[in-house]
Design a protein around this motif. Structure first.
Motif, PDB file in Angstrom:
ATOM      1  N   ALA A  97       0.832  -1.206   0.000  1.00  0.00           N
ATOM      2  CA  ALA A  97       0.000   0.000   0.000  1.00  0.00           C
ATOM      3  C   ALA A  97       0.865   1.253   0.000  1.00  0.00           C
ATOM      4  N   HIS A  98       1.924   1.232   0.816  1.00  0.00           N
ATOM      5  CA  HIS A  98       2.833   2.385   0.867  1.00  0.00           C
ATOM      6  C   HIS A  98       3.469   2.627  -0.500  1.00  0.00           C
ATOM      7  N   GLY A  99       3.898   1.549  -1.148  1.00  0.00           N
ATOM      8  CA  GLY A  99       4.544   1.681  -2.445  1.00  0.00           C
ATOM      9  C   GLY A  99       3.602   2.216  -3.514  1.00  0.00           C
ATOM     10  N   VAL A 100       2.364   1.718  -3.535  1.00  0.00           N
ATOM     11  CA  VAL A 100       1.387   2.174  -4.529  1.00  0.00           C
ATOM     12  C   VAL A 100       1.058   3.647  -4.302  1.00  0.00           C
ATOM     13  N   PHE A 101       0.827   4.010  -3.055  1.00  0.00           N
ATOM     14  CA  PHE A 101       0.483   5.400  -2.767  1.00  0.00           C
ATOM     15  C   PHE A 101       1.641   6.331  -3.104  1.00  0.00           C
ATOM     16  N   SER A 102       2.846   5.927  -2.751  1.00  0.00           N
ATOM     17  CA  SER A 102       4.018   6.761  -3.041  1.00  0.00           C
ATOM     18  C   SER A 102       4.210   6.935  -4.547  1.00  0.00           C
ATOM     19  N   THR A 103       4.015   5.852  -5.297  1.00  0.00           N
ATOM     20  CA  THR A 103       4.125   5.941  -6.758  1.00  0.00           C
ATOM     21  C   THR A 103       3.152   6.966  -7.314  1.00  0.00           C
ATOM     22  N   LEU A 104       1.929   6.937  -6.827  1.00  0.00           N
ATOM     23  CA  LEU A 104       0.894   7.828  -7.353  1.00  0.00           C
ATOM     24  C   LEU A 104       1.116   9.276  -6.919  1.00  0.00           C
ATOM     25  N   THR A 105       1.653   9.485  -5.736  1.00  0.00           N
ATOM     26  CA  THR A 105       1.910  10.867  -5.316  1.00  0.00           C
ATOM     27  C   THR A 105       3.097  11.466  -6.068  1.00  0.00           C
ATOM     28  N   LYS A 106       4.042  10.627  -6.505  1.00  0.00           N
ATOM     29  CA  LYS A 106       5.214  11.129  -7.214  1.00  0.00           C
ATOM     30  C   LYS A 106       4.906  11.485  -8.663  1.00  0.00           C
ATOM     31  N   ARG A 107       3.844  10.923  -9.248  1.00  0.00           N
ATOM     32  CA  ARG A 107       3.587  11.174 -10.684  1.00  0.00           C
ATOM     33  C   ARG A 107       3.365  12.643 -11.011  1.00  0.00           C
ATOM     34  N   PRO A 108       2.475  13.410 -10.372  1.00  0.00           N
ATOM     35  CA  PRO A 108       1.453  13.027  -9.403  1.00  0.00           C
ATOM     36  C   PRO A 108       0.169  12.593 -10.114  1.00  0.00           C
ATOM     37  N   ALA A 109      -0.602  11.752  -9.474  1.00  0.00           N
ATOM     38  CA  ALA A 109      -1.868  11.278 -10.024  1.00  0.00           C
ATOM     39  C   ALA A 109      -2.937  12.350  -9.908  1.00  0.00           C
ATOM     40  N   SER A 110      -3.998  12.201 -10.699  1.00  0.00           N
ATOM     41  CA  SER A 110      -5.125  13.136 -10.624  1.00  0.00           C
ATOM     42  C   SER A 110      -6.404  12.414 -11.017  1.00  0.00           C
ATOM     43  N   LEU A 111      -7.520  13.038 -10.716  1.00  0.00           N
ATOM     44  CA  LEU A 111      -8.828  12.509 -11.084  1.00  0.00           C
ATOM     45  C   LEU A 111      -9.394  13.322 -12.244  1.00  0.00           C
ATOM     46  N   PRO A 112     -10.297  12.746 -13.037  1.00  0.00           N
ATOM     47  CA  PRO A 112     -10.913  13.503 -14.136  1.00  0.00           C
ATOM     48  C   PRO A 112     -11.839  14.583 -13.592  1.00  0.00           C
ATOM     49  N   ALA A 113     -12.344  15.415 -14.486  1.00  0.00           N
ATOM     50  CA  ALA A 113     -13.229  16.510 -14.071  1.00  0.00           C
ATOM     51  C   ALA A 113     -14.547  15.998 -13.514  1.00  0.00           C
ATOM     52  N   ALA A 114     -15.009  14.856 -13.979  1.00  0.00           N
ATOM     53  CA  ALA A 114     -16.257  14.252 -13.496  1.00  0.00           C
ATOM     54  C   ALA A 114     -16.017  12.778 -13.226  1.00  0.00           C
ATOM     55  N   PRO A 115     -16.710  12.197 -12.258  1.00  0.00           N
ATOM     56  CA  PRO A 115     -16.511  10.774 -11.963  1.00  0.00           C
ATOM     57  C   PRO A 115     -16.860   9.894 -13.164  1.00  0.00           C
ATOM     58  N   THR A 116     -16.114   8.825 -13.339  1.00  0.00           N
ATOM     59  CA  THR A 116     -16.449   7.821 -14.338  1.00  0.00           C
ATOM     60  C   THR A 116     -17.516   6.902 -13.748  1.00  0.00           C
ATOM     61  N   LEU A 117     -18.605   6.738 -14.457  1.00  0.00           N
ATOM     62  CA  LEU A 117     -19.693   5.901 -13.969  1.00  0.00           C
ATOM     63  C   LEU A 117     -19.361   4.422 -14.144  1.00  0.00           C
ATOM     64  N   PRO A 118     -19.865   3.560 -13.265  1.00  0.00           N
ATOM     65  CA  PRO A 118     -19.726   2.123 -13.510  1.00  0.00           C
ATOM     66  C   PRO A 118     -20.292   1.770 -14.886  1.00  0.00           C
ATOM     67  N   GLU A 119     -19.686   0.799 -15.532  1.00  0.00           N
ATOM     68  CA  GLU A 119     -20.036   0.484 -16.920  1.00  0.00           C
ATOM     69  C   GLU A 119     -21.524   0.225 -17.104  1.00  0.00           C
ATOM     70  N   GLN A 120     -22.123  -0.552 -16.188  1.00  0.00           N
ATOM     71  CA  GLN A 120     -23.532  -0.887 -16.354  1.00  0.00           C
ATOM     72  C   GLN A 120     -24.427   0.343 -16.177  1.00  0.00           C
ATOM     73  N   VAL A 121     -24.000   1.297 -15.350  1.00  0.00           N
ATOM     74  CA  VAL A 121     -24.771   2.525 -15.163  1.00  0.00           C
ATOM     75  C   VAL A 121     -24.687   3.386 -16.421  1.00  0.00           C
ATOM     76  N   ALA A 122     -23.480   3.539 -16.969  1.00  0.00           N
ATOM     77  CA  ALA A 122     -23.304   4.333 -18.181  1.00  0.00           C
ATOM     78  C   ALA A 122     -24.113   3.754 -19.336  1.00  0.00           C
ATOM     79  N   GLU A 123     -24.132   2.437 -19.451  1.00  0.00           N
ATOM     80  CA  GLU A 123     -24.928   1.797 -20.511  1.00  0.00           C
ATOM     81  C   GLU A 123     -26.412   2.066 -20.310  1.00  0.00           C
ATOM     82  N   ARG A 124     -26.851   2.009 -19.066  1.00  0.00           N
ATOM     83  CA  ARG A 124     -28.278   2.190 -18.770  1.00  0.00           C
ATOM     84  C   ARG A 124     -28.732   3.616 -19.073  1.00  0.00           C
TER      85      ARG A 124
END
Length: 411
Positions: A116-143
């Motif tokens: 967990a420490h390694g994954v989190f550290s990797t993402l903070t060093k990139r740094p990671a980001s989220l899109p402007a809007a949440p991605t919906l679960p596939e079945q919700v987007a299809e519906r």
């Protein structure tokens, strides 16, 4: 080693997410047990905020986690859920990475803390980001089809706090008193995070919490002038209070004693009166017919995904079928109980056509179309005279829940 400050809140968030994602509970159902050992109100609020943000951004958080692991973690692995919690705090709640690590890794005592420490550290060093809007679960987007991207844009932020006033004539007074905005007579909007019980007007029952969209069905019934209205499936009582405040003699019916007790408590706090009946609407028979009936029907509540993002992950085809069958039966019963000339308003806090448009198209009463002038600015009825709202509407002023509303008159 001393317990890091805030660890209790993170443990509660972990329990909360486990109850929702593994056992299928709602946030409200799971919250009390998940936070039972958390004493401070602010820590309970933090646990709820973390859980809500994880569920709102779950697809995107998982994509980040998967991008930083050589071997994909099982969807229900504890390490994945802890990483979701850690990333939601960093990317959504602006918690510094060192504080995230200090309160996140202890959740994996005896487990893969180094991973967990390694994954989190990797993402903070990139740094990671989220899109402007949440991605919906596939079945919700299809519906939701072509509506999906628009609705998702309305889910990026938690909703503000909406209040409905007991006396709409006091809108200007309470807008000034609470520093609120107003989108319609009798409506107030405050920034999220306000402690409701501490606000002016709560103790004297001047208002109650109710999303703007949830207040629209009763607005479409107009003033009661002493006539009789039935509020079917009434709990927790916001619409009962609205009807009583508008001058209707209200019968509030609900099958749940616990939820009906909430109606009674709300009536007592606001000084508004209603006759409450605990009964199954599919078996109950009234002693008289009604001038107006409000059927805010049981539904999948997908329209509340701004404040209850768990519905995006726990509702599927079986629930739609069950709810649609119940809604059809309740609509048929309600139509029988109207006086000639009486008005029926049907509403669901659902974004699904099976629970909205498809239900309305089966009703044989005379249509009473919703008019644009009856609605807050920015909302408009459909060509059929129905109203469909979704979380992206009025987004420049804070949005609103997803509802479907239709109205008829009995000939």
């Amino acid at each position: 080693m001393p317990t890091p400050p805030g660890l209790h809140a993170r443990r509660a968030a972990l329990r909360l997410l486990d109850a929702v994602l593994r056992r299928g509970e709602t946030l409200d159902q799971a919250f009390s047990a998940a936070t039972s050992d958390v004493r401070k109100p602010e820590d309970r609020a933090l646990a709820r905020a973390i859980g809500t943000e994880v569920l709102r951004w779950l697809v995107d958080l998982d994509a980040l986690i998967d991008s930083a692991t050589a071997k994909t973690l099982p969807h229900d692995a504890k390490a994945r859920t802890v990483l979701r919690i850690m990333l939601a705090q960093w990317l959504r709640l602006d918690t510094p990475p060192h504080a995230v690590i200090a309160t996140g890794l202890p959740l994996l005592a005896g487990g893969p803390r180094r991973l967990a420490h390694g994954v989190f550290s990797t993402l903070t060093k990139r740094p990671a980001s989220l899109p402007a809007a949440p991605t919906l679960p596939e079945q919700v987007a299809e519906r939701w089809g072509e509506r999906a991207a628009t609705i998702a844009a309305g889910l990026a932020e938690p909703p503000p706090l909406d209040l409905t006033l007991r006396d709409p004539a006091e809108t200007a007074h309470w807008t000034n008193q609470l520093g609120a905005d107003s989108l319609a007579p009798g409506h107030l909007r405050l920034p999220r995070g306000a402690a409701v019980e501490t606000l002016a007007g709560f103790a004297e029952g001047a208002w109650w919490v109710q999303d703007l969209a949830a207040s629209l069905p009763v607005r479409l019934l107009g003033p009661g002038e002493g006539r009789h209205a039935l509020d079917l499936c009434a709990a927790p009582g916001g619409k009962t209070l609205q009807l009583a405040a508008a001058g209707w003699q209200v019968t509030a019916l609900d099958i749940s004693k616990r939820r009906l007790d909430l109606v009674k408590q709300n009536c007592k706090r606001t000084g508004l009166g209603a006759s409450t009946i605990r009964a199954d609407a599919l078996k109950w028979e009234p002693k008289h017919r009604f001038d107006a009936i409000l059927l805010d029907a049981p539904c999948t509540a997908t329209g509340t995904c701004r404040r209850h993002p768990e519905v995006l992950h726990r509702i599927g085809a079986r629930q739609f079928e069950e709810m649609a069958e119940l809604q059809t039966a309740l609509l048929a019963r309600a139509a029988e109980w109207l006086k000639p000339g009486g008005v029926l308003v049907y509403a669901v806090c659902s974004l699904e056509r099976e629970e909205g448009e498809e239900q309305a198209s089966q009703v044989t009463l005379d249509p009473l179309p919703v008019l644009a002038e009856e609605l807050p600015q920015g909302l408009a009825p459909s060509a059929e005279g129905w109203l469909r709202t979704d979380p992206a509407m009025l987004d420049d002023v804070g949005g609103l829940d997803g509802f479907f509303i239709a109205r008829w008159r009995k000939g």
